[in-house]
Design an enzyme around this catalytic site. Structure first.
Site, short mmCIF file in Angstrom:
data_model
loop_
_atom_site.label_atom_id
_atom_site.label_comp_id
_atom_site.label_asym_id
_atom_site.label_seq_id
_atom_site.Cartn_x
_atom_site.Cartn_y
_atom_site.Cartn_z
N GLU A 281 23.40 -23.89 -42.28
CA GLU A 281 24.00 -23.34 -40.83
C GLU A 281 24.98 -24.32 -40.37
O GLU A 281 24.89 -25.38 -40.53
CB GLU A 281 22.98 -22.94 -40.10
CG GLU A 281 22.06 -22.06 -40.39
CD GLU A 281 22.56 -20.47 -40.43
OE1 GLU A 281 23.69 -20.20 -39.81
OE2 GLU A 281 21.97 -19.67 -41.33
N VAL B 21 35.37 -8.20 -43.11
CA VAL B 21 33.92 -7.67 -43.19
C VAL B 21 33.11 -8.76 -42.38
O VAL B 21 33.20 -9.92 -42.40
CB VAL B 21 33.40 -7.93 -44.59
CG1 VAL B 21 31.75 -7.44 -44.61
CG2 VAL B 21 34.02 -6.93 -45.35
N SER C 66 29.39 -9.24 -39.90
CA SER C 66 28.06 -8.76 -39.63
C SER C 66 27.56 -9.34 -38.19
O SER C 66 26.70 -8.68 -37.31
CB SER C 66 26.98 -9.02 -40.76
OG SER C 66 26.97 -10.51 -40.76
N ASN C 67 27.88 -10.55 -38.14
CA ASN C 67 27.47 -11.33 -36.64
C ASN C 67 28.75 -11.06 -35.73
O ASN C 67 29.65 -12.11 -35.85
CB ASN C 67 27.21 -12.75 -36.94
CG ASN C 67 26.62 -13.48 -35.88
OD1 ASN C 67 26.34 -12.92 -34.72
ND2 ASN C 67 26.81 -14.84 -35.89
N TYR D 247 42.71 -10.99 -46.88
CA TYR D 247 41.25 -11.08 -46.18
C TYR D 247 40.98 -12.10 -45.13
O TYR D 247 41.40 -13.14 -45.34
CB TYR D 247 40.30 -11.05 -47.28
CG TYR D 247 38.96 -11.10 -46.89
CD1 TYR D 247 38.39 -9.76 -46.11
CD2 TYR D 247 37.99 -12.16 -46.98
CE1 TYR D 247 37.05 -9.85 -45.91
CE2 TYR D 247 36.61 -11.88 -46.31
CZ TYR D 247 36.27 -10.65 -45.80
OH TYR D 247 34.89 -10.89 -45.21
N ASN E 167 32.29 -18.41 -38.20
CA ASN E 167 31.62 -18.38 -36.65
C ASN E 167 31.74 -19.42 -35.80
O ASN E 167 31.61 -19.40 -34.61
CB ASN E 167 30.21 -17.74 -36.96
CG ASN E 167 29.31 -18.68 -37.60
OD1 ASN E 167 29.35 -20.03 -37.48
ND2 ASN E 167 28.40 -18.19 -38.15
N TYR F 133 32.43 -26.65 -43.20
CA TYR F 133 31.73 -25.40 -43.14
C TYR F 133 32.61 -24.47 -43.48
O TYR F 133 33.55 -23.87 -42.67
CB TYR F 133 31.24 -25.11 -41.50
CG TYR F 133 30.43 -24.03 -41.67
CD1 TYR F 133 29.17 -24.02 -42.19
CD2 TYR F 133 30.79 -23.07 -40.65
CE1 TYR F 133 28.38 -23.02 -42.08
CE2 TYR F 133 29.95 -21.89 -40.41
CZ TYR F 133 28.64 -21.83 -41.30
OH TYR F 133 27.97 -20.52 -41.01
N GLU G 74 30.61 -18.29 -47.89
CA GLU G 74 31.18 -17.42 -48.74
C GLU G 74 32.18 -16.36 -48.67
O GLU G 74 33.05 -16.03 -49.25
CB GLU G 74 29.66 -16.64 -49.36
CG GLU G 74 29.48 -15.48 -48.33
CD GLU G 74 28.97 -15.99 -46.86
OE1 GLU G 74 28.75 -15.11 -46.10
OE2 GLU G 74 28.57 -17.33 -46.79
N LYS G 75 32.52 -16.28 -47.31
CA LYS G 75 33.59 -15.49 -46.76
C LYS G 75 34.97 -16.05 -47.52
O LYS G 75 35.82 -15.18 -48.14
CB LYS G 75 33.93 -15.67 -45.20
CG LYS G 75 32.71 -15.37 -44.55
CD LYS G 75 32.91 -15.60 -43.22
CE LYS G 75 31.49 -15.30 -42.31
NZ LYS G 75 30.54 -16.16 -42.80
#
Length: 382
Positions: free
Chosen positions: A142, A211, A213-214, A263, A268, A274, A277-278
Protein backbone atom coordinates in the site's frame (compact mmCIF):
# COMPACT_ATOMS: atom_id res chain seq x y z
CA UNK A 1 18.35 4.83 2.12
CA UNK A 2 20.01 1.40 2.18
CA UNK A 3 19.54 -1.37 4.68
CA UNK A 4 22.73 -0.51 6.56
CA UNK A 5 21.59 3.08 7.06
CA UNK A 6 18.25 1.92 8.47
CA UNK A 7 19.41 -0.75 10.90
CA UNK A 8 20.81 -1.16 14.39
CA UNK A 9 21.85 -4.10 16.51
CA UNK A 10 19.45 -6.23 18.51
CA UNK A 11 21.08 -5.01 21.72
CA UNK A 12 20.43 -1.38 20.75
CA UNK A 13 16.84 -2.27 20.01
CA UNK A 14 16.33 -3.86 23.43
CA UNK A 15 17.89 -0.85 25.14
CA UNK A 16 15.71 1.53 23.17
CA UNK A 17 12.55 -0.37 24.06
CA UNK A 18 13.47 -0.32 27.76
CA UNK A 19 13.65 3.47 27.61
CA UNK A 20 10.06 3.59 26.39
CA UNK A 21 10.37 3.33 22.63
CA UNK A 22 9.75 6.06 20.11
CA UNK A 23 6.61 8.01 19.28
CA UNK A 24 5.36 8.92 15.82
CA UNK A 25 8.01 10.69 13.77
CA UNK A 26 6.36 13.83 12.41
CA UNK A 27 8.38 14.26 9.25
CA UNK A 28 5.77 14.22 6.52
CA UNK A 29 6.00 17.91 5.67
CA UNK A 30 9.66 18.59 6.36
CA UNK A 31 12.90 16.83 5.66
CA UNK A 32 16.37 17.04 7.16
CA UNK A 33 19.47 17.52 5.07
CA UNK A 34 19.92 13.76 5.31
CA UNK A 35 16.58 13.20 3.58
CA UNK A 36 17.43 15.77 0.91
CA UNK A 37 20.72 14.04 0.24
CA UNK A 38 18.97 10.69 0.09
CA UNK A 39 16.40 11.97 -2.40
CA UNK A 40 19.16 13.38 -4.57
CA UNK A 41 20.99 10.10 -4.44
CA UNK A 42 17.87 8.17 -5.41
CA UNK A 43 17.29 10.41 -8.41
CA UNK A 44 20.86 9.76 -9.51
CA UNK A 45 20.40 6.04 -9.00
CA UNK A 46 17.15 6.31 -10.95
CA UNK A 47 19.11 6.93 -14.13
CA UNK A 48 20.92 3.66 -13.59
CA UNK A 49 17.68 1.85 -12.72
CA UNK A 50 15.97 2.69 -16.00
CA UNK A 51 14.57 -0.54 -17.43
CA UNK A 52 14.98 -2.21 -14.08
CA UNK A 53 16.76 -5.56 -13.90
CA UNK A 54 14.83 -8.60 -12.79
CA UNK A 55 14.30 -8.25 -9.01
CA UNK A 56 14.01 -12.00 -8.75
CA UNK A 57 17.68 -12.23 -9.79
CA UNK A 58 17.25 -15.65 -11.29
CA UNK A 59 20.91 -16.59 -11.53
CA UNK A 60 21.87 -20.11 -10.40
CA UNK A 61 21.37 -20.59 -6.70
CA UNK A 62 24.84 -22.05 -6.07
CA UNK A 63 26.07 -18.48 -5.47
CA UNK A 64 24.06 -18.46 -2.24
CA UNK A 65 24.22 -20.20 1.11
CA UNK A 66 23.47 -23.82 0.21
CA UNK A 67 21.58 -24.64 3.41
CA UNK A 68 17.80 -24.78 3.63
CA UNK A 69 15.70 -21.99 5.11
CA UNK A 70 12.14 -22.07 6.42
CA UNK A 71 9.97 -19.04 5.75
CA UNK A 72 6.76 -18.68 7.76
CA UNK A 73 3.86 -16.75 6.23
CA UNK A 74 2.38 -15.29 9.41
CA UNK A 75 -0.96 -14.43 7.82
CA UNK A 76 -2.30 -14.74 4.31
CA UNK A 77 -2.61 -11.10 3.15
CA UNK A 78 -6.08 -9.63 3.71
CA UNK A 79 -7.21 -12.97 5.10
CA UNK A 80 -7.41 -14.56 1.65
CA UNK A 81 -5.91 -18.03 1.58
CA UNK A 82 -3.67 -18.94 -1.36
CA UNK A 83 -1.79 -22.16 -1.87
CA UNK A 84 1.90 -21.67 -1.15
CA UNK A 85 4.18 -22.04 -4.19
CA UNK A 86 7.05 -24.39 -4.87
CA UNK A 87 9.84 -21.85 -5.35
CA UNK A 88 12.15 -24.22 -7.17
CA UNK A 89 9.49 -25.42 -9.58
CA UNK A 90 8.40 -21.88 -10.43
CA UNK A 91 11.61 -19.86 -10.24
CA UNK A 92 14.45 -22.34 -9.69
CA UNK A 93 14.98 -20.82 -6.24
CA UNK A 94 16.13 -23.77 -4.19
CA UNK A 95 16.55 -24.34 -0.49
CA UNK A 96 13.23 -22.73 0.47
CA UNK A 97 10.52 -24.26 2.61
CA UNK A 98 7.40 -22.11 2.80
CA UNK A 99 4.81 -22.74 5.49
CA UNK A 100 1.75 -21.04 6.96
CA UNK A 101 1.60 -23.32 10.02
CA UNK A 102 1.99 -21.32 13.21
CA UNK A 103 3.61 -24.31 14.88
CA UNK A 104 6.65 -23.74 12.65
CA UNK A 105 7.42 -20.42 14.37
CA UNK A 106 10.14 -21.74 16.75
CA UNK A 107 12.17 -23.17 13.86
CA UNK A 108 11.45 -20.58 11.16
CA UNK A 109 14.46 -18.69 9.82
CA UNK A 110 12.21 -15.76 8.89
CA UNK A 111 8.60 -14.63 9.22
CA UNK A 112 6.76 -12.54 6.61
CA UNK A 113 4.34 -10.16 8.30
CA UNK A 114 1.81 -8.31 6.14
CA UNK A 115 1.36 -4.82 7.55
CA UNK A 116 -2.36 -4.37 6.93
CA UNK A 117 -3.22 -7.51 8.89
CA UNK A 118 -1.35 -6.53 12.05
CA UNK A 119 -2.21 -2.82 11.77
CA UNK A 120 -5.96 -3.51 11.67
CA UNK A 121 -5.83 -6.02 14.50
CA UNK A 122 -6.76 -8.94 12.27
CA UNK A 123 -3.61 -10.60 13.58
CA UNK A 124 -1.08 -10.02 16.36
CA UNK A 125 2.65 -9.83 15.91
CA UNK A 126 4.50 -13.09 16.56
CA UNK A 127 5.39 -13.66 20.20
CA UNK A 128 8.58 -12.41 21.81
CA UNK A 129 11.24 -13.40 22.49
CA UNK A 130 11.74 -14.55 18.94
CA UNK A 131 13.96 -17.55 18.15
CA UNK A 132 17.66 -16.80 17.86
CA UNK A 133 18.70 -15.26 14.49
CA UNK A 134 15.12 -15.26 13.20
CA UNK A 135 14.28 -12.40 10.81
CA UNK A 136 10.96 -10.57 10.68
CA UNK A 137 10.10 -9.20 7.24
CA UNK A 138 7.79 -6.16 6.92
CA UNK A 139 5.77 -6.63 3.73
CA UNK A 140 3.55 -3.83 2.46
CA UNK A 141 2.24 -2.91 -1.00
CA UNK A 142 0.00 0.00 0.00
CA UNK A 143 1.05 3.62 -0.36
CA UNK A 144 2.09 5.61 2.75
CA UNK A 145 -1.29 7.39 2.67
CA UNK A 146 -3.02 4.05 3.17
CA UNK A 147 -0.46 2.51 5.54
CA UNK A 148 -1.91 3.20 8.96
CA UNK A 149 -0.42 2.93 12.45
CA UNK A 150 3.06 2.35 11.11
CA UNK A 151 4.65 4.00 14.12
CA UNK A 152 3.49 1.11 16.32
CA UNK A 153 5.90 -1.23 14.56
CA UNK A 154 9.18 0.62 14.90
CA UNK A 155 12.22 -1.50 15.81
CA UNK A 156 10.55 -4.88 15.24
CA UNK A 157 11.61 -5.76 11.69
CA UNK A 158 14.87 -6.91 10.15
CA UNK A 159 14.03 -6.55 6.45
CA UNK A 160 11.57 -4.50 4.38
CA UNK A 161 9.77 -5.84 1.34
CA UNK A 162 7.83 -3.33 -0.78
CA UNK A 163 7.51 -1.80 -4.25
CA UNK A 164 10.16 0.80 -3.38
CA UNK A 165 13.48 0.47 -5.14
CA UNK A 166 15.34 1.07 -1.87
CA UNK A 167 13.62 -1.76 0.02
CA UNK A 168 15.78 -4.54 1.40
CA UNK A 169 13.70 -6.88 -0.77
CA UNK A 170 12.49 -5.06 -3.88
CA UNK A 171 9.68 -6.38 -6.05
CA UNK A 172 7.57 -3.80 -7.92
CA UNK A 173 4.07 -4.17 -9.35
CA UNK A 174 5.65 -4.61 -12.78
CA UNK A 175 8.74 -3.93 -14.85
CA UNK A 176 10.10 -4.14 -18.37
CA UNK A 177 12.51 -6.76 -19.69
CA UNK A 178 14.65 -5.72 -22.65
CA UNK A 179 14.54 -8.58 -25.13
CA UNK A 180 18.18 -8.33 -26.14
CA UNK A 181 19.48 -7.97 -22.59
CA UNK A 182 16.91 -10.24 -20.93
CA UNK A 183 17.82 -13.64 -19.58
CA UNK A 184 16.51 -16.56 -21.57
CA UNK A 185 14.39 -19.24 -20.01
CA UNK A 186 12.62 -18.27 -16.81
CA UNK A 187 12.34 -14.58 -17.55
CA UNK A 188 10.84 -15.23 -20.97
CA UNK A 189 8.54 -17.80 -19.40
CA UNK A 190 6.79 -15.14 -17.34
CA UNK A 191 7.28 -11.92 -19.32
CA UNK A 192 4.67 -10.89 -21.86
CA UNK A 193 6.19 -9.71 -25.18
CA UNK A 194 5.01 -6.29 -26.30
CA UNK A 195 4.12 -5.78 -29.95
CA UNK A 196 5.22 -2.82 -32.02
CA UNK A 197 2.19 -0.76 -33.12
CA UNK A 198 0.33 -1.84 -36.26
CA UNK A 199 -1.99 0.39 -38.26
CA UNK A 200 -5.04 -1.06 -36.52
CA UNK A 201 -3.32 -0.45 -33.19
CA UNK A 202 -2.91 3.24 -34.02
CA UNK A 203 -6.52 3.53 -35.19
CA UNK A 204 -8.30 1.94 -32.25
CA UNK A 205 -11.97 2.98 -32.25
CA UNK A 206 -12.17 4.33 -28.69
CA UNK A 207 -10.26 7.17 -27.12
CA UNK A 208 -9.92 7.03 -23.33
CA UNK A 209 -10.88 4.58 -20.57
CA UNK A 210 -10.62 4.55 -16.79
CA UNK A 211 -11.23 1.54 -14.54
CA UNK A 212 -11.66 2.50 -10.89
CA UNK A 213 -12.89 0.60 -7.84
CA UNK A 214 -11.91 2.93 -4.99
CA UNK A 215 -13.72 6.22 -5.61
CA UNK A 216 -13.13 9.06 -3.16
CA UNK A 217 -14.02 12.68 -3.76
CA UNK A 218 -10.86 13.64 -1.85
CA UNK A 219 -8.56 11.91 -4.35
CA UNK A 220 -6.65 14.08 -6.83
CA UNK A 221 -7.53 11.58 -9.56
CA UNK A 222 -11.26 12.17 -9.13
CA UNK A 223 -10.73 15.91 -9.39
CA UNK A 224 -8.70 15.36 -12.56
CA UNK A 225 -11.46 13.22 -14.03
CA UNK A 226 -14.13 15.87 -13.38
CA UNK A 227 -12.03 18.42 -15.23
CA UNK A 228 -10.97 16.13 -18.07
CA UNK A 229 -14.48 14.97 -18.94
CA UNK A 230 -15.37 18.55 -19.81
CA UNK A 231 -13.14 18.29 -22.88
CA UNK A 232 -13.04 14.62 -23.92
CA UNK A 233 -15.11 11.49 -23.58
CA UNK A 234 -13.90 9.33 -20.68
CA UNK A 235 -15.43 5.84 -20.47
CA UNK A 236 -15.49 4.89 -16.77
CA UNK A 237 -15.64 1.24 -15.67
CA UNK A 238 -15.58 -0.54 -12.33
CA UNK A 239 -17.46 -0.08 -9.10
CA UNK A 240 -18.09 3.59 -9.89
CA UNK A 241 -18.91 3.17 -13.58
CA UNK A 242 -20.02 0.61 -16.07
CA UNK A 243 -19.18 -3.02 -15.20
CA UNK A 244 -16.00 -4.42 -16.68
CA UNK A 245 -17.08 -6.90 -19.37
CA UNK A 246 -16.67 -10.46 -18.15
CA UNK A 247 -14.68 -12.16 -20.88
CA UNK A 248 -14.01 -15.14 -18.59
CA UNK A 249 -10.62 -16.60 -17.89
CA UNK A 250 -9.15 -13.49 -16.23
CA UNK A 251 -7.43 -10.55 -17.87
CA UNK A 252 -10.74 -8.78 -18.51
CA UNK A 253 -9.32 -5.35 -17.68
CA UNK A 254 -6.44 -5.77 -20.12
CA UNK A 255 -8.80 -6.88 -22.89
CA UNK A 256 -11.10 -3.95 -22.16
CA UNK A 257 -8.26 -1.42 -22.23
CA UNK A 258 -7.02 -2.99 -25.46
CA UNK A 259 -9.93 -1.33 -27.27
CA UNK A 260 -8.70 2.17 -26.37
CA UNK A 261 -5.88 4.42 -27.50
CA UNK A 262 -5.32 5.87 -24.02
CA UNK A 263 -5.87 4.76 -20.44
CA UNK A 264 -6.01 6.77 -17.22
CA UNK A 265 -3.46 5.09 -14.92
CA UNK A 266 -4.21 7.30 -11.92
CA UNK A 267 -2.88 6.31 -8.50
CA UNK A 268 -4.92 6.92 -5.35
CA UNK A 269 -2.02 8.88 -3.83
CA UNK A 270 1.33 10.22 -4.95
CA UNK A 271 4.44 8.70 -3.36
CA UNK A 272 7.94 7.55 -4.28
CA UNK A 273 7.89 4.48 -6.57
CA UNK A 274 4.17 3.92 -5.94
CA UNK A 275 3.33 2.77 -9.47
CA UNK A 276 0.76 0.00 -9.46
CA UNK A 277 -0.83 -2.49 -11.82
CA UNK A 278 -2.86 0.35 -13.35
CA UNK A 279 0.17 1.39 -15.38
CA UNK A 280 1.22 -2.13 -16.30
CA UNK A 281 -2.28 -3.16 -17.39
CA UNK A 282 -2.21 -0.27 -19.86
CA UNK A 283 1.24 -1.22 -21.10
CA UNK A 284 0.20 -4.83 -21.59
CA UNK A 285 -2.98 -3.74 -23.38
CA UNK A 286 -1.10 -1.47 -25.77
CA UNK A 287 -2.86 1.73 -24.65
CA UNK A 288 -0.74 4.78 -23.90
CA UNK A 289 -1.00 5.36 -20.13
CA UNK A 290 -1.88 8.83 -18.90
CA UNK A 291 -0.34 8.81 -15.44
CA UNK A 292 -0.93 10.57 -12.14
CA UNK A 293 1.39 9.45 -9.37
CA UNK A 294 4.99 10.27 -8.50
CA UNK A 295 7.09 12.58 -10.67
CA UNK A 296 7.94 12.00 -14.30
CA UNK A 297 11.53 11.32 -13.25
CA UNK A 298 10.27 8.55 -10.98
CA UNK A 299 8.26 6.92 -13.78
CA UNK A 300 11.32 7.07 -16.01
CA UNK A 301 13.07 4.63 -13.67
CA UNK A 302 10.59 2.04 -14.94
CA UNK A 303 9.70 3.14 -18.49
CA UNK A 304 11.18 4.97 -21.48
CA UNK A 305 10.18 8.66 -21.30
CA UNK A 306 7.96 8.43 -24.39
CA UNK A 307 6.07 5.37 -23.09
CA UNK A 308 3.61 7.42 -21.02
CA UNK A 309 1.96 10.83 -20.79
CA UNK A 310 2.32 12.50 -17.39
CA UNK A 311 -0.39 14.92 -16.30
CA UNK A 312 2.33 17.19 -14.93
CA UNK A 313 3.60 17.72 -18.49
CA UNK A 314 0.68 20.13 -19.01
CA UNK A 315 -0.09 23.40 -17.29
CA UNK A 316 -3.83 22.80 -17.61
CA UNK A 317 -6.15 19.82 -17.95
CA UNK A 318 -7.47 21.41 -21.11
CA UNK A 319 -3.95 21.26 -22.54
CA UNK A 320 -3.78 17.54 -21.74
CA UNK A 321 -7.13 16.94 -23.44
CA UNK A 322 -6.08 18.85 -26.55
CA UNK A 323 -2.90 16.78 -26.77
CA UNK A 324 -4.87 13.50 -26.59
CA UNK A 325 -7.22 14.68 -29.33
CA UNK A 326 -4.28 15.77 -31.47
CA UNK A 327 -2.71 12.32 -31.16
CA UNK A 328 -5.99 10.63 -31.99
CA UNK A 329 -6.05 12.37 -35.37
CA UNK A 330 -2.30 12.06 -36.05
CA UNK A 331 -1.24 8.39 -36.08
CA UNK A 332 2.36 9.31 -36.91
CA UNK A 333 2.57 11.38 -33.72
CA UNK A 334 0.84 8.68 -31.69
CA UNK A 335 3.39 6.14 -32.94
CA UNK A 336 6.13 8.00 -31.03
CA UNK A 337 4.51 6.82 -27.79
CA UNK A 338 4.36 3.19 -28.94
CA UNK A 339 7.39 2.39 -31.11
CA UNK A 340 9.53 1.46 -28.09
CA UNK A 341 7.34 -1.58 -27.42
CA UNK A 342 9.00 -3.79 -30.03
CA UNK A 343 12.14 -4.08 -27.89
CA UNK A 344 10.53 -5.06 -24.60
CA UNK A 345 8.45 -7.54 -22.68
CA UNK A 346 6.49 -6.70 -19.54
CA UNK A 347 6.46 -8.73 -16.37
CA UNK A 348 3.80 -8.40 -13.68
CA UNK A 349 4.53 -10.49 -10.56
CA UNK A 350 1.44 -12.30 -9.33
CA UNK A 351 0.48 -11.84 -5.71
CA UNK A 352 1.85 -13.51 -3.58
CA UNK A 353 3.86 -16.43 -4.88
CA UNK A 354 6.63 -14.34 -6.42
CA UNK A 355 6.88 -12.24 -3.28
CA UNK A 356 7.35 -15.20 -0.96
CA UNK A 357 10.01 -16.80 -3.15
CA UNK A 358 11.87 -13.52 -3.59
CA UNK A 359 11.83 -13.06 0.18
CA UNK A 360 13.11 -16.58 0.73
CA UNK A 361 16.07 -15.94 -1.55
CA UNK A 362 16.87 -12.74 0.37
CA UNK A 363 16.79 -14.63 3.67
CA UNK A 364 19.34 -17.11 2.34
CA UNK A 365 21.60 -14.29 1.22
CA UNK A 366 21.44 -12.51 4.59
CA UNK A 367 21.78 -15.53 6.85
CA UNK A 368 23.30 -14.60 10.19
CA UNK A 369 22.40 -10.90 9.97
CA UNK A 370 19.73 -9.71 12.40
CA UNK A 371 20.10 -5.94 12.27
CA UNK A 372 16.82 -4.15 12.95
CA UNK A 373 15.20 -1.66 10.57
CA UNK A 374 15.53 1.78 12.09
CA UNK A 375 13.10 4.65 11.50
CA UNK A 376 10.67 2.61 9.40
CA UNK A 377 8.08 5.39 9.45
CA UNK A 378 10.46 8.11 8.31
CA UNK A 379 11.88 5.95 5.55
CA UNK A 380 8.52 4.84 4.15
CA UNK A 381 7.14 8.39 4.15
CA UNK A 382 10.28 9.88 2.60
Amino acid sequence: MGAAGRSMTTAQRADRQQRGGVGLLVLRRSCSYVCVAAVGFLLLVGVCLLYLPDPLALEPSFAEDSSEVTLLIWTHPFGRYRKLPDCFELFQIGGCTLTDEGSAYPRADAVIIHHRDVATGAADLPPEPRPRAQKWIWMNYESPTHTHRLWLFEDYFNLTMTYRTDSDIFLPYGYLVHRERGTKGLQNRFAQPLRAPSRSHLLRPRLLAWVISNWSESHARVSLYYQLRRYVQVDVFGRSGRPVPDDSGGGSVVRLVGRYQFYLALENSQHTDYITEKLWNAVQAGAVPVVLGPSRQNYERFLPPEAFIHVDDFSTVRGLARYLLMLRHNPAQLRRHLDWRGSYSVYQPSFWAHHYCTACRAVRRTRGRTDVVQDLTRWFHS
